[in-house]
Design an enzyme around this catalytic site. Structure first.
Site, PDB file in Angstrom:
ATOM      1  N   PRO A   1     -57.626 -25.547-112.049  1.00 48.07           N
ATOM      2  CG  PRO A   1     -56.182 -23.811-111.039  1.00 48.07           C
ATOM      3  CD  PRO A   1     -56.190 -25.118-111.804  1.00 48.07           C
ATOM      4  CB  CYS A   2     -62.925 -23.715-113.415  1.00 42.95           C
ATOM      5  SG  CYS A   2     -63.660 -22.552-112.135  1.00 42.95           S
ATOM      6  CD  GLN A   3     -60.194 -19.649-111.133  1.00 42.87           C
ATOM      7  OE1 GLN A   3     -59.647 -20.499-111.388  1.00 42.87           O
ATOM      8  NE2 GLN A   3     -60.465 -19.414-109.621  1.00 42.87           N
ATOM      9  CB  ALA A   4     -57.515 -21.562-117.519  1.00 43.12           C
TER      10      ALA A   4
END
Length: 502
Positions: free
Chosen positions: A103-106
């Site tokens: 996931p890219c939110q990190a």
């Protein structure tokens, strides 16, 4: 920790023609895994925290073996713990390729220098939890020493929180002995009946001496302005140094209008059994409640089906059964009549206007009978609520969409797990949203692929997945490069992948 000895052993193993062993991180139900499986790889292991998705992966690739259906949190499952649980030996020797899409939110607002700091310091993620998932992914690459890496993500990763995360990841991998490249690909140009735009990053160990490129398109589609616009924005907002000599962006292969047309929605799902929602509602067959994937529907073959449908029915190791068990739809009694009136391509503003017209028609009928409720009364509101959906058409213009039968579907999202209004069936007589199996077809999952759980989790798994057909095209390119590298051929040379993998 990767060692020169581990790399040499893997190179020597592939020189014998052994199968490529794949580890799928953040695997979901296994879209990427299926593509690599179809390309001749061994799906050795996966890490997925969602219980239904993990079980789906284990059912499809490991015959439901308990140790492979267990959900695992990557943050609590270091590589050594995984390979020990699966009896795969030392982590540095267990896998040849690592794939997945963290996931890219990190990494919102985490810059390149910060990423390098967390990547190079094994305890740094404890001080910056935003980086944790990507760091776990990079830690797996570091510990498992794969010869190649494939990462997938949304186009926005090229400008996420003001940073080009794909470039930052490439920098880290480059510093660890890999040659990297990334691009944007649209699934409809690779035989998938869905216009799905995603970023793909490939990295090869420098010992393979291979440059990064991406598969040539097999189909042509003139993408709608929204897709071309999103791609243009993603590329326009990249970091300024993207096109510097050390940038890792690779322009996607050009699609030629002379290629065969993209697979359409009707070619993808037109052979599946019809489900007439209004009829099922009227005879009581369709009721509120959980939709379990255990009710068989006879699956006969029409006289003529598309080449794509034939592939979905006959995919090696995932052939269709005599019955379908996941051809189930949502219970949406308010909307079936509305669906029947929509035109292909209509979105929520058109649906809302059509529903208001239906409401006025119903009021006119009741006035003729002298039983119409007065405007603004509770009875009037109940009548309206039973016909008109509640969302503001100015705030939710893309919430609904009726598919066009002669065009690929728009992007399937994980939100399918909550509702399916983004994909209303093109057939006005059926007047419904798509079924689980139809969603799977639009994502290029074959008919023999099994989804664990009930309807909503299955929809979510499908929406989250990488289309297997596109994954297969990527896998074939990656494997060809790997075998070319170990056979000491010149970079870019072609070999017979099927012969190499046996």
């Amino acid at each position: 920790m990767a060692t020169p000895s581990a790399i040499r052993q893997k190179l020597a193993r592939l020189q014998t023609g052994a199968k490529v062993r794949v580890l799928d991180l953040f695997s979901g139900c296994g879209g990427l895994s299926l593509g690599f499986h179809a390309a001749g790889c061994e799906i050795a292991a996966a890490v997925e925290c969602d219980p239904d998705a993990a079980r789906s992966h284990g059912l499809n690739f490991h015959a439901g073996a308990k140790e492979h259906t267990e959900p695992r949190d990557i943050s609590a499952t270091p590589p050594a713990k995984l390979t020990k649980a699966l009896k795969l030996g030392h982590q540095s020797l267990a896998f040849d390729v690592v794939i997945g899409g963290p996931p890219c939110q990190a990494f919102a607002r985490v810059g390149r220098s910060k990423l390098r700091e967390v990547a190079d310091h094994p305890e740094a993620f404890r001080h910056d939890p935003r980086a944790r998932l990507y760091i776990e992914y990079l830690e797996y690459v570091q510990e498992c020493a794969p010869l190649a890496v494939l990462m997938e993500n949304v186009p926005d990763i090229l400008n996420h929180g003001g940073h080009n995360i794909a470039e930052e990841i490439s920098d880290v991998l480059e510093s660890r002995g890999y040659r990297c490249g990334y691009t944007l690909l649209n699934a409809a140009r690779y035989g998938v009946p869905q216009m799905r735009e995603r970023m793909f990053l490939i990295a090869y160990r420098k010992e393979l001496r291979q440059i990064v490129d991406f598969p040539e398109p097999t189909h042509w589609v003139d993408l709608p302005s929204g897709y071309e616009g999103s791609r243009a924005v993603a590329l326009k907002l990249l970091s300024r140094d993207l096109f510097a000599d050390n940038g890792h962006y690779v322009a996607p292969p050009e699609a030629d209008k002379a290629l065969q047309p993209a697979v359409t929605a009707k070619q993808a799902i037109g052979d599946l059994p019809t489900i007439y929602a209004r009829k099922l509602l009227s005879d009581g067959s369709l009721t509120r409640g959980a939709r379990r994937l255990n009710v068989p529907i006879a699956f006969t073959r029409p006289r003529s089906i598309s080449q794509y449908a034939a592939l979905m029915r006959s995919w090696p190791a995932f052939q269709a059964k005599p019955s379908l068990y996941d051809h189930v739809i949502r219970y949406l009694p308010r909307d079936y009549e509305l669906f029947s009136r929509l035109q292909p391509g209509d979105q929520y503003p058109q649906a809302y206007a059509c529903a208001e017209k239906m409401f006025e028609e119903r009021l006119a009928q009741l006035r003729k009978q002298s039983v119409a409720p007065e405007a603004g009364t509770a009875a009037w509101r109940r009548l309206r609520d039973g016909i008109v959906p509640p969302y503001d058409p100015n705030k939710f213009p893309n919430k609904w969409r009726k598919m066009e039968e002669d065009w690929p579907a728009r992007t399937l999202m994980a939100h399918l797990g909550k509702d399916s209004y983004s994909h209303i069936h093109y057939d006005s007589d059926q007047a419904r949203t798509i079924s689980v199996r139809e969603a799977a077809r639009l994502q290029s999952f074959p008919d023999g692929f099994v989804f664990s759980g009930t309807m909503n989790p299955a929809f979510k798994q499908i929406g989250n997945a990488v289309p297997p057909l596109l994954a297969q095209r990527l896998a074939e390119t990656l494997i060809r490069k790997m075998y070319a590298g170990v056979s000491m051929e010149e970079p870019g040379s072609r070999i017979d992948v099927k012969e190499a993998v046996g």
